[in-house]
Design an enzyme around this catalytic site. Structure first.
Site, PDB file in Angstrom:
ATOM      1  N   GLU A 138       0.856  -1.173   0.000  1.00 23.36           N
ATOM      2  CA  GLU A 138       0.000   0.000   0.000  1.00 23.36           C
ATOM      3  C   GLU A 138       0.903   1.238   0.000  1.00 23.36           C
ATOM      4  O   GLU A 138       1.969   1.238   0.593  1.00 23.36           O
ATOM      5  CB  GLU A 138      -0.904   0.008   1.243  1.00 23.36           C
ATOM      6  N   TYR A 139       0.445   2.295  -0.654  1.00 24.09           N
ATOM      7  CA  TYR A 139       1.309   3.480  -0.741  1.00 24.09           C
ATOM      8  C   TYR A 139       1.369   4.215   0.591  1.00 24.09           C
ATOM      9  O   TYR A 139       0.426   4.128   1.379  1.00 24.09           O
ATOM     10  CB  TYR A 139       0.853   4.405  -1.866  1.00 24.09           C
ATOM     11  N   GLU A 165       0.675   0.018  -4.708  1.00 23.95           N
ATOM     12  CA  GLU A 165      -0.747   0.198  -4.998  1.00 23.95           C
ATOM     13  C   GLU A 165      -1.081   1.675  -5.140  1.00 23.95           C
ATOM     14  O   GLU A 165      -0.555   2.505  -4.411  1.00 23.95           O
ATOM     15  CB  GLU A 165      -1.524  -0.460  -3.869  1.00 23.95           C
ATOM     16  N   SER A 212      -1.193  10.287  -2.128  1.00 19.98           N
ATOM     17  CA  SER A 212      -2.383  10.097  -2.955  1.00 19.98           C
ATOM     18  C   SER A 212      -2.704  11.364  -3.730  1.00 19.98           C
ATOM     19  O   SER A 212      -2.954  11.345  -4.933  1.00 19.98           O
ATOM     20  CB  SER A 212      -3.570   9.710  -2.074  1.00 19.98           C
ATOM     21  N   ARG A 213      -2.673  12.500  -3.050  1.00 21.42           N
ATOM     22  CA  ARG A 213      -2.981  13.764  -3.720  1.00 21.42           C
ATOM     23  C   ARG A 213      -1.941  14.085  -4.788  1.00 21.42           C
ATOM     24  O   ARG A 213      -2.266  14.495  -5.891  1.00 21.42           O
ATOM     25  CB  ARG A 213      -3.034  14.891  -2.690  1.00 21.42           C
TER      26      ARG A 213
END
Length: 337
Positions: A138-139, A165, A212-213
């Protein structure tokens, strides 16, 4: 990963645009595709032996991974061997718990899914790669550019797949934004995110939500330059405000504000101005369905050697660019505190 990322344009990075579509970094089509492996593809590519998988960490993300691994869709390629947890659980949903040492040694285990808190990702990835296992994480894969570079090099040395991911690229909101941004010339943009407090010590800086952003922004607009970054941090009040000024390759200014504190609701405020119009909000575009399963499909295609070297290189370039921006933002914020 202890919380799911915001399903919005601005979770950790501010806007960034290269308005000409051809100048955007190439993102593998698989990462943006909502399709899953077809039955025909399964018949043509099904391996002689399924890849044995162990899930490390059984919080929200790990539990979803276990659910998807038990789905009949996954059974043609993947075999869930067990899970690893610091808690003594024995079994979970009829899946047995195994020790980290056994998972590393086992000849049955070919793949590790790392679903723990961000600060532990680097160590787990390193251990499983050293043991000759493929890794889905997962990131973010690591909390620094240098550490991530070392992990990529180790994966190459071992001849193993290292997949970070990025479910945010599979979300309906991203698909909407991609359509809205296509072919438009950016003039300026402003993004502000608010949320309740987040433990920096546990999740790192700027935390997975920031990656994520940044990933959305870089995927939409191309590489960004960091102009300035400041941090207001009132630990006694659990309040934090980060203000970042970015610039696109076309010199268009972007401001990104991340504000966290008691009483602040999880929300986003976006204002992106193009030469042809503006975007002030992301509408409700539907439910994000099976995004972890879709990400797993991309990973399977990598295991089967079905992703081109060009696409793999483009994906790595984007990941490292985002981590580099995060590292520079961290450095500037901490310098001025």
């Amino acid at each position: 990963m202890a919380e799911l990322p915001l399903t919005v344009l601005t979770s950790k990075a501010s806007v960034k645009t290269v308005s000409i579509e051809s100048s955007r970094p190439k993102i593998p089509n698989l990462s943006l595709s909502s399709r899953t492996l077809t039955e025909e593809a399964k018949m043509n590519t099904e391996p002689k032996r399924k890849f044995g998988v162990v899930v490390v960490g059984v919080g929200r993300a790990g539990s979803v991974r276990i659910r998807d691994l038990k789905d009949p869709h996954s059974s043609a390629f993947l075999n869930l061997i067990g899970f690893v947890s610091r808690r003594e659980l024995g079994s979970l949903d009829n899946v047995r718990q195994i020790s980290l040492e056994d998972a590393l040694r086992s000849q049955e285990v070919d793949v590790a899914y790392i679903c723990t808190e961000s600060s532990s990702h680097e160590d787990y990835i390193r251990q499983f790669l050293q043991a000759g296992k493929h890794v889905l994480v997962e990131y973010p894969m690591a909390l620094s550019f240098a550490a991530a570079q070392e992990l990529w090099e180790l994966a190459a040395q071992k001849g193993r797949v290292l997949h970070e991911e990025h479910i945010e690229l599979l979300m309906e909101e991203f698909e909407f934004l991609k359509r809205e941004v296509a072919g438009k010339e950016l003039l300026k943009g402003s993004l502000r995110f608010t949320a309740s407090p987040l433990e920096e010590e546990k999740f790192g800086f700027p935390a997975f939500s920031g990656i994520s952003r940044l990933t959305w922004l870089v995927s939409l607009f191309g590489e960004l330059s960091l102009i300035s970054a400041t941090m207001e941090n009132q630990k006694e009040d659990q309040y934090m405000k980060m203000t970042v000024q970015l610039e696109t390759q076309n010199k268009s200014p972007l401001s990104w504000i991340e504000e966290k504190g008691p009483g602040l609701k999880r929300n986003r405020h976006i204002s992106i101005h193009f030469k042809s119009g503006s975007l002030e909000e992301v509408p409700n575009v539907g439910v994000n369905k099976n995004i972890f399963l879709k990400d797993q499909d991309i990973f399977i295609q990598k295991l089967l050697g079905q992703v081109s070297a060009e696409d793999l290189a483009a994906e790595k370039k984007r990941i490292m660019h985002c981590l580099g921006l995060a590292s520079d933002i961290q450095r500037l914020c901490h310098q001025k505190q």
